[in-house]
Write a protein that holds these residues in place. Structure first.
Motif, short mmCIF file in Angstrom:
data_model
loop_
_atom_site.label_atom_id
_atom_site.label_comp_id
_atom_site.label_asym_id
_atom_site.label_seq_id
_atom_site.Cartn_x
_atom_site.Cartn_y
_atom_site.Cartn_z
N ALA A 22 57.34 107.18 13.73
CA ALA A 22 58.13 106.22 14.50
C ALA A 22 58.65 106.88 15.77
O ALA A 22 59.33 107.90 15.71
N ARG A 23 58.33 106.30 16.91
CA ARG A 23 58.72 106.86 18.19
C ARG A 23 59.49 105.82 19.01
O ARG A 23 59.29 104.62 18.83
N CYS A 80 69.10 114.51 17.72
CA CYS A 80 68.05 115.37 18.26
C CYS A 80 66.88 114.49 18.69
O CYS A 80 66.64 113.43 18.09
N ALA A 81 66.18 114.90 19.72
CA ALA A 81 64.93 114.24 20.13
C ALA A 81 63.84 115.29 20.18
O ALA A 81 64.05 116.39 20.70
N LEU A 82 62.67 114.97 19.64
CA LEU A 82 61.55 115.90 19.57
C LEU A 82 60.34 115.34 20.30
O LEU A 82 60.02 114.15 20.17
N VAL A 83 59.66 116.20 21.07
CA VAL A 83 58.43 115.79 21.76
C VAL A 83 57.38 116.88 21.56
O VAL A 83 57.71 118.05 21.29
N GLU A 84 56.12 116.50 21.72
CA GLU A 84 55.03 117.44 21.53
C GLU A 84 53.91 117.10 22.51
O GLU A 84 53.61 115.93 22.74
N GLY A 85 53.28 118.14 23.09
CA GLY A 85 52.19 117.91 24.03
C GLY A 85 51.57 119.21 24.48
O GLY A 85 52.00 120.30 24.09
N LYS A 92 49.12 113.21 32.56
CA LYS A 92 49.57 112.11 31.72
C LYS A 92 50.88 112.48 31.03
O LYS A 92 51.05 113.61 30.57
N VAL A 93 51.79 111.53 30.95
CA VAL A 93 53.04 111.73 30.23
C VAL A 93 52.84 111.31 28.77
O VAL A 93 52.56 110.15 28.48
N ASP A 94 52.94 112.27 27.87
CA ASP A 94 52.84 111.97 26.44
C ASP A 94 54.17 111.49 25.87
O ASP A 94 54.21 110.60 25.01
N ALA A 95 55.27 112.08 26.34
CA ALA A 95 56.58 111.71 25.81
C ALA A 95 57.67 112.29 26.70
O ALA A 95 57.46 113.26 27.42
N PHE A 96 58.85 111.68 26.63
CA PHE A 96 60.02 112.23 27.30
C PHE A 96 61.26 111.83 26.51
O PHE A 96 61.25 110.86 25.74
N GLY A 136 60.07 106.13 24.85
CA GLY A 136 59.70 107.33 25.59
C GLY A 136 58.73 108.22 24.84
O GLY A 136 58.34 109.28 25.35
N GLY A 137 58.36 107.83 23.64
CA GLY A 137 57.41 108.61 22.85
C GLY A 137 58.04 109.74 22.06
O GLY A 137 57.34 110.51 21.41
N ALA A 138 59.37 109.86 22.09
CA ALA A 138 60.06 110.94 21.37
C ALA A 138 60.44 110.49 19.97
O ALA A 138 60.69 109.31 19.72
N ALA A 139 60.47 111.46 19.06
CA ALA A 139 60.99 111.21 17.71
C ALA A 139 62.49 111.48 17.72
O ALA A 139 62.92 112.58 18.09
N LEU A 140 63.27 110.49 17.34
CA LEU A 140 64.73 110.64 17.34
C LEU A 140 65.21 110.96 15.93
O LEU A 140 64.83 110.30 14.96
N VAL A 141 66.02 112.00 15.83
CA VAL A 141 66.52 112.49 14.54
C VAL A 141 68.04 112.43 14.56
O VAL A 141 68.68 112.95 15.48
N GLN A 142 68.61 111.77 13.55
CA GLN A 142 70.06 111.66 13.50
C GLN A 142 70.69 112.92 12.89
O GLN A 142 70.02 113.74 12.26
N GLY A 143 71.99 113.04 13.05
CA GLY A 143 72.70 114.25 12.68
C GLY A 143 72.57 114.64 11.22
O GLY A 143 72.54 115.83 10.89
N ASP A 144 72.50 113.66 10.32
CA ASP A 144 72.45 113.98 8.89
C ASP A 144 71.23 114.84 8.56
O ASP A 144 71.31 115.75 7.73
N ALA A 145 70.08 114.54 9.19
CA ALA A 145 68.88 115.33 8.94
C ALA A 145 69.03 116.74 9.51
O ALA A 145 68.57 117.72 8.91
#
Length: 226
Positions: free
Chosen positions: A48-49, A92-97, A212-216, A52-61
């Motif tokens: 789930a993105r 937290c937000a995570l991106v990969e490319g 190309k922009v994969d994510a931000f 912006g293509g980023a994976a968003l992670v909440q504080g509990d994780a």
């Protein structure tokens, strides 16, 4: 903000005062947390993105991660007791490319009041860092116009319709004006069609060329907190 080996992350940790935010131990905690998030990228990231293509992670994780032999939640409590303020590990937000770059505004060593991270297919770190700076300044909501939330465009259409309600122009002309304004609104909020803040003239897509922009992702400390 951190970018290492094709992966990048933003983490937001809140204190109650700027005094604590400038504390060396607080900043070390935030850097260690970002490094822990990158180490655990595979388990934190999800299909789930956002737009912006980023994976968003909440504080509990994040609080369940290991931080040099101590759970993040315990390390945060210990830091809170030491500095005398509540410490909130928020998100937290995570991106990969192929190429990942990060930028932190109004700070040093990856920490700041606002920060951005981008993942690109092509380009180099200068291109990536300038784009991360752009994201912090221009606050895009999606990579392209098609990725903007329909609810955002629907709400803007309602506003524009109200503004044009008393127009004496024919209905078809009013509709063209409305669509033109709505298109401009969308282009100003999608990354690729925004004017690149560093270049100052060309849209981001023209500046990037074949890159190309994969994510931000972009964060500002305390945004959307009541």
């Amino acid at each position: 903000a951190r970018a290492v080996d094709g992966r990048g992350c933003l983490v937001e940790v809140n204190s109650e005062t700027d005094f604590v935010a400038r504390n060396a131990e607080f900043q070390r905690f935030v850097r260690d947390l970002a490094d822990a998030a990158l180490r655990n990228y595979a388990s934190l990231s999800s299909p789930a993105r956002d737009a912006g293509g980023a994976a968003l992670v909440q504080g509990d994780a994040l609080k369940a991660l290991d931080l040099q032999g101590t759970l993040v939640t315990d390390a945060a409590l210990a830091l809170s007791a030491h500095v005398g303020e509540r410490i909130d590990v928020r998100r937290c937000a995570l991106v990969e490319g192929a190429a990942v770059s990060a930028y932190a505004h109004n700070g040093a060593d990856g920490a700041g009041t606002s920060a951005g991270v981008v993942a690109l297919d092509g380009g180099d770190d200068d291109v990536g860092r300038q784009l991360a700076m752009h994201c912090v300044a221009a606050r895009p909501l999606a990579i392209d116009v098609d990725g903007l939330p329909p609810s955002l465009l629907d709400a803007e259409r309602v506003i524009l319709e109200a503004q044009l309600a008393d127009s004496a122009k024919p209905a078809d002309v009013v509709e063209k004006i409305l669509n033109g304004k709505l298109n401009k609104f969308a282009q100003e909020r999608a990354l690729l069609t925004q004017v690149h803040v560093v270049d100052g003239k060309k849209p981001v897509q023209k500046v990037l060329g074949t890159t190309k922009v994969d994510a931000f992702a972009v964060f500002s400390v305390g945004e959307n907190i009541e």
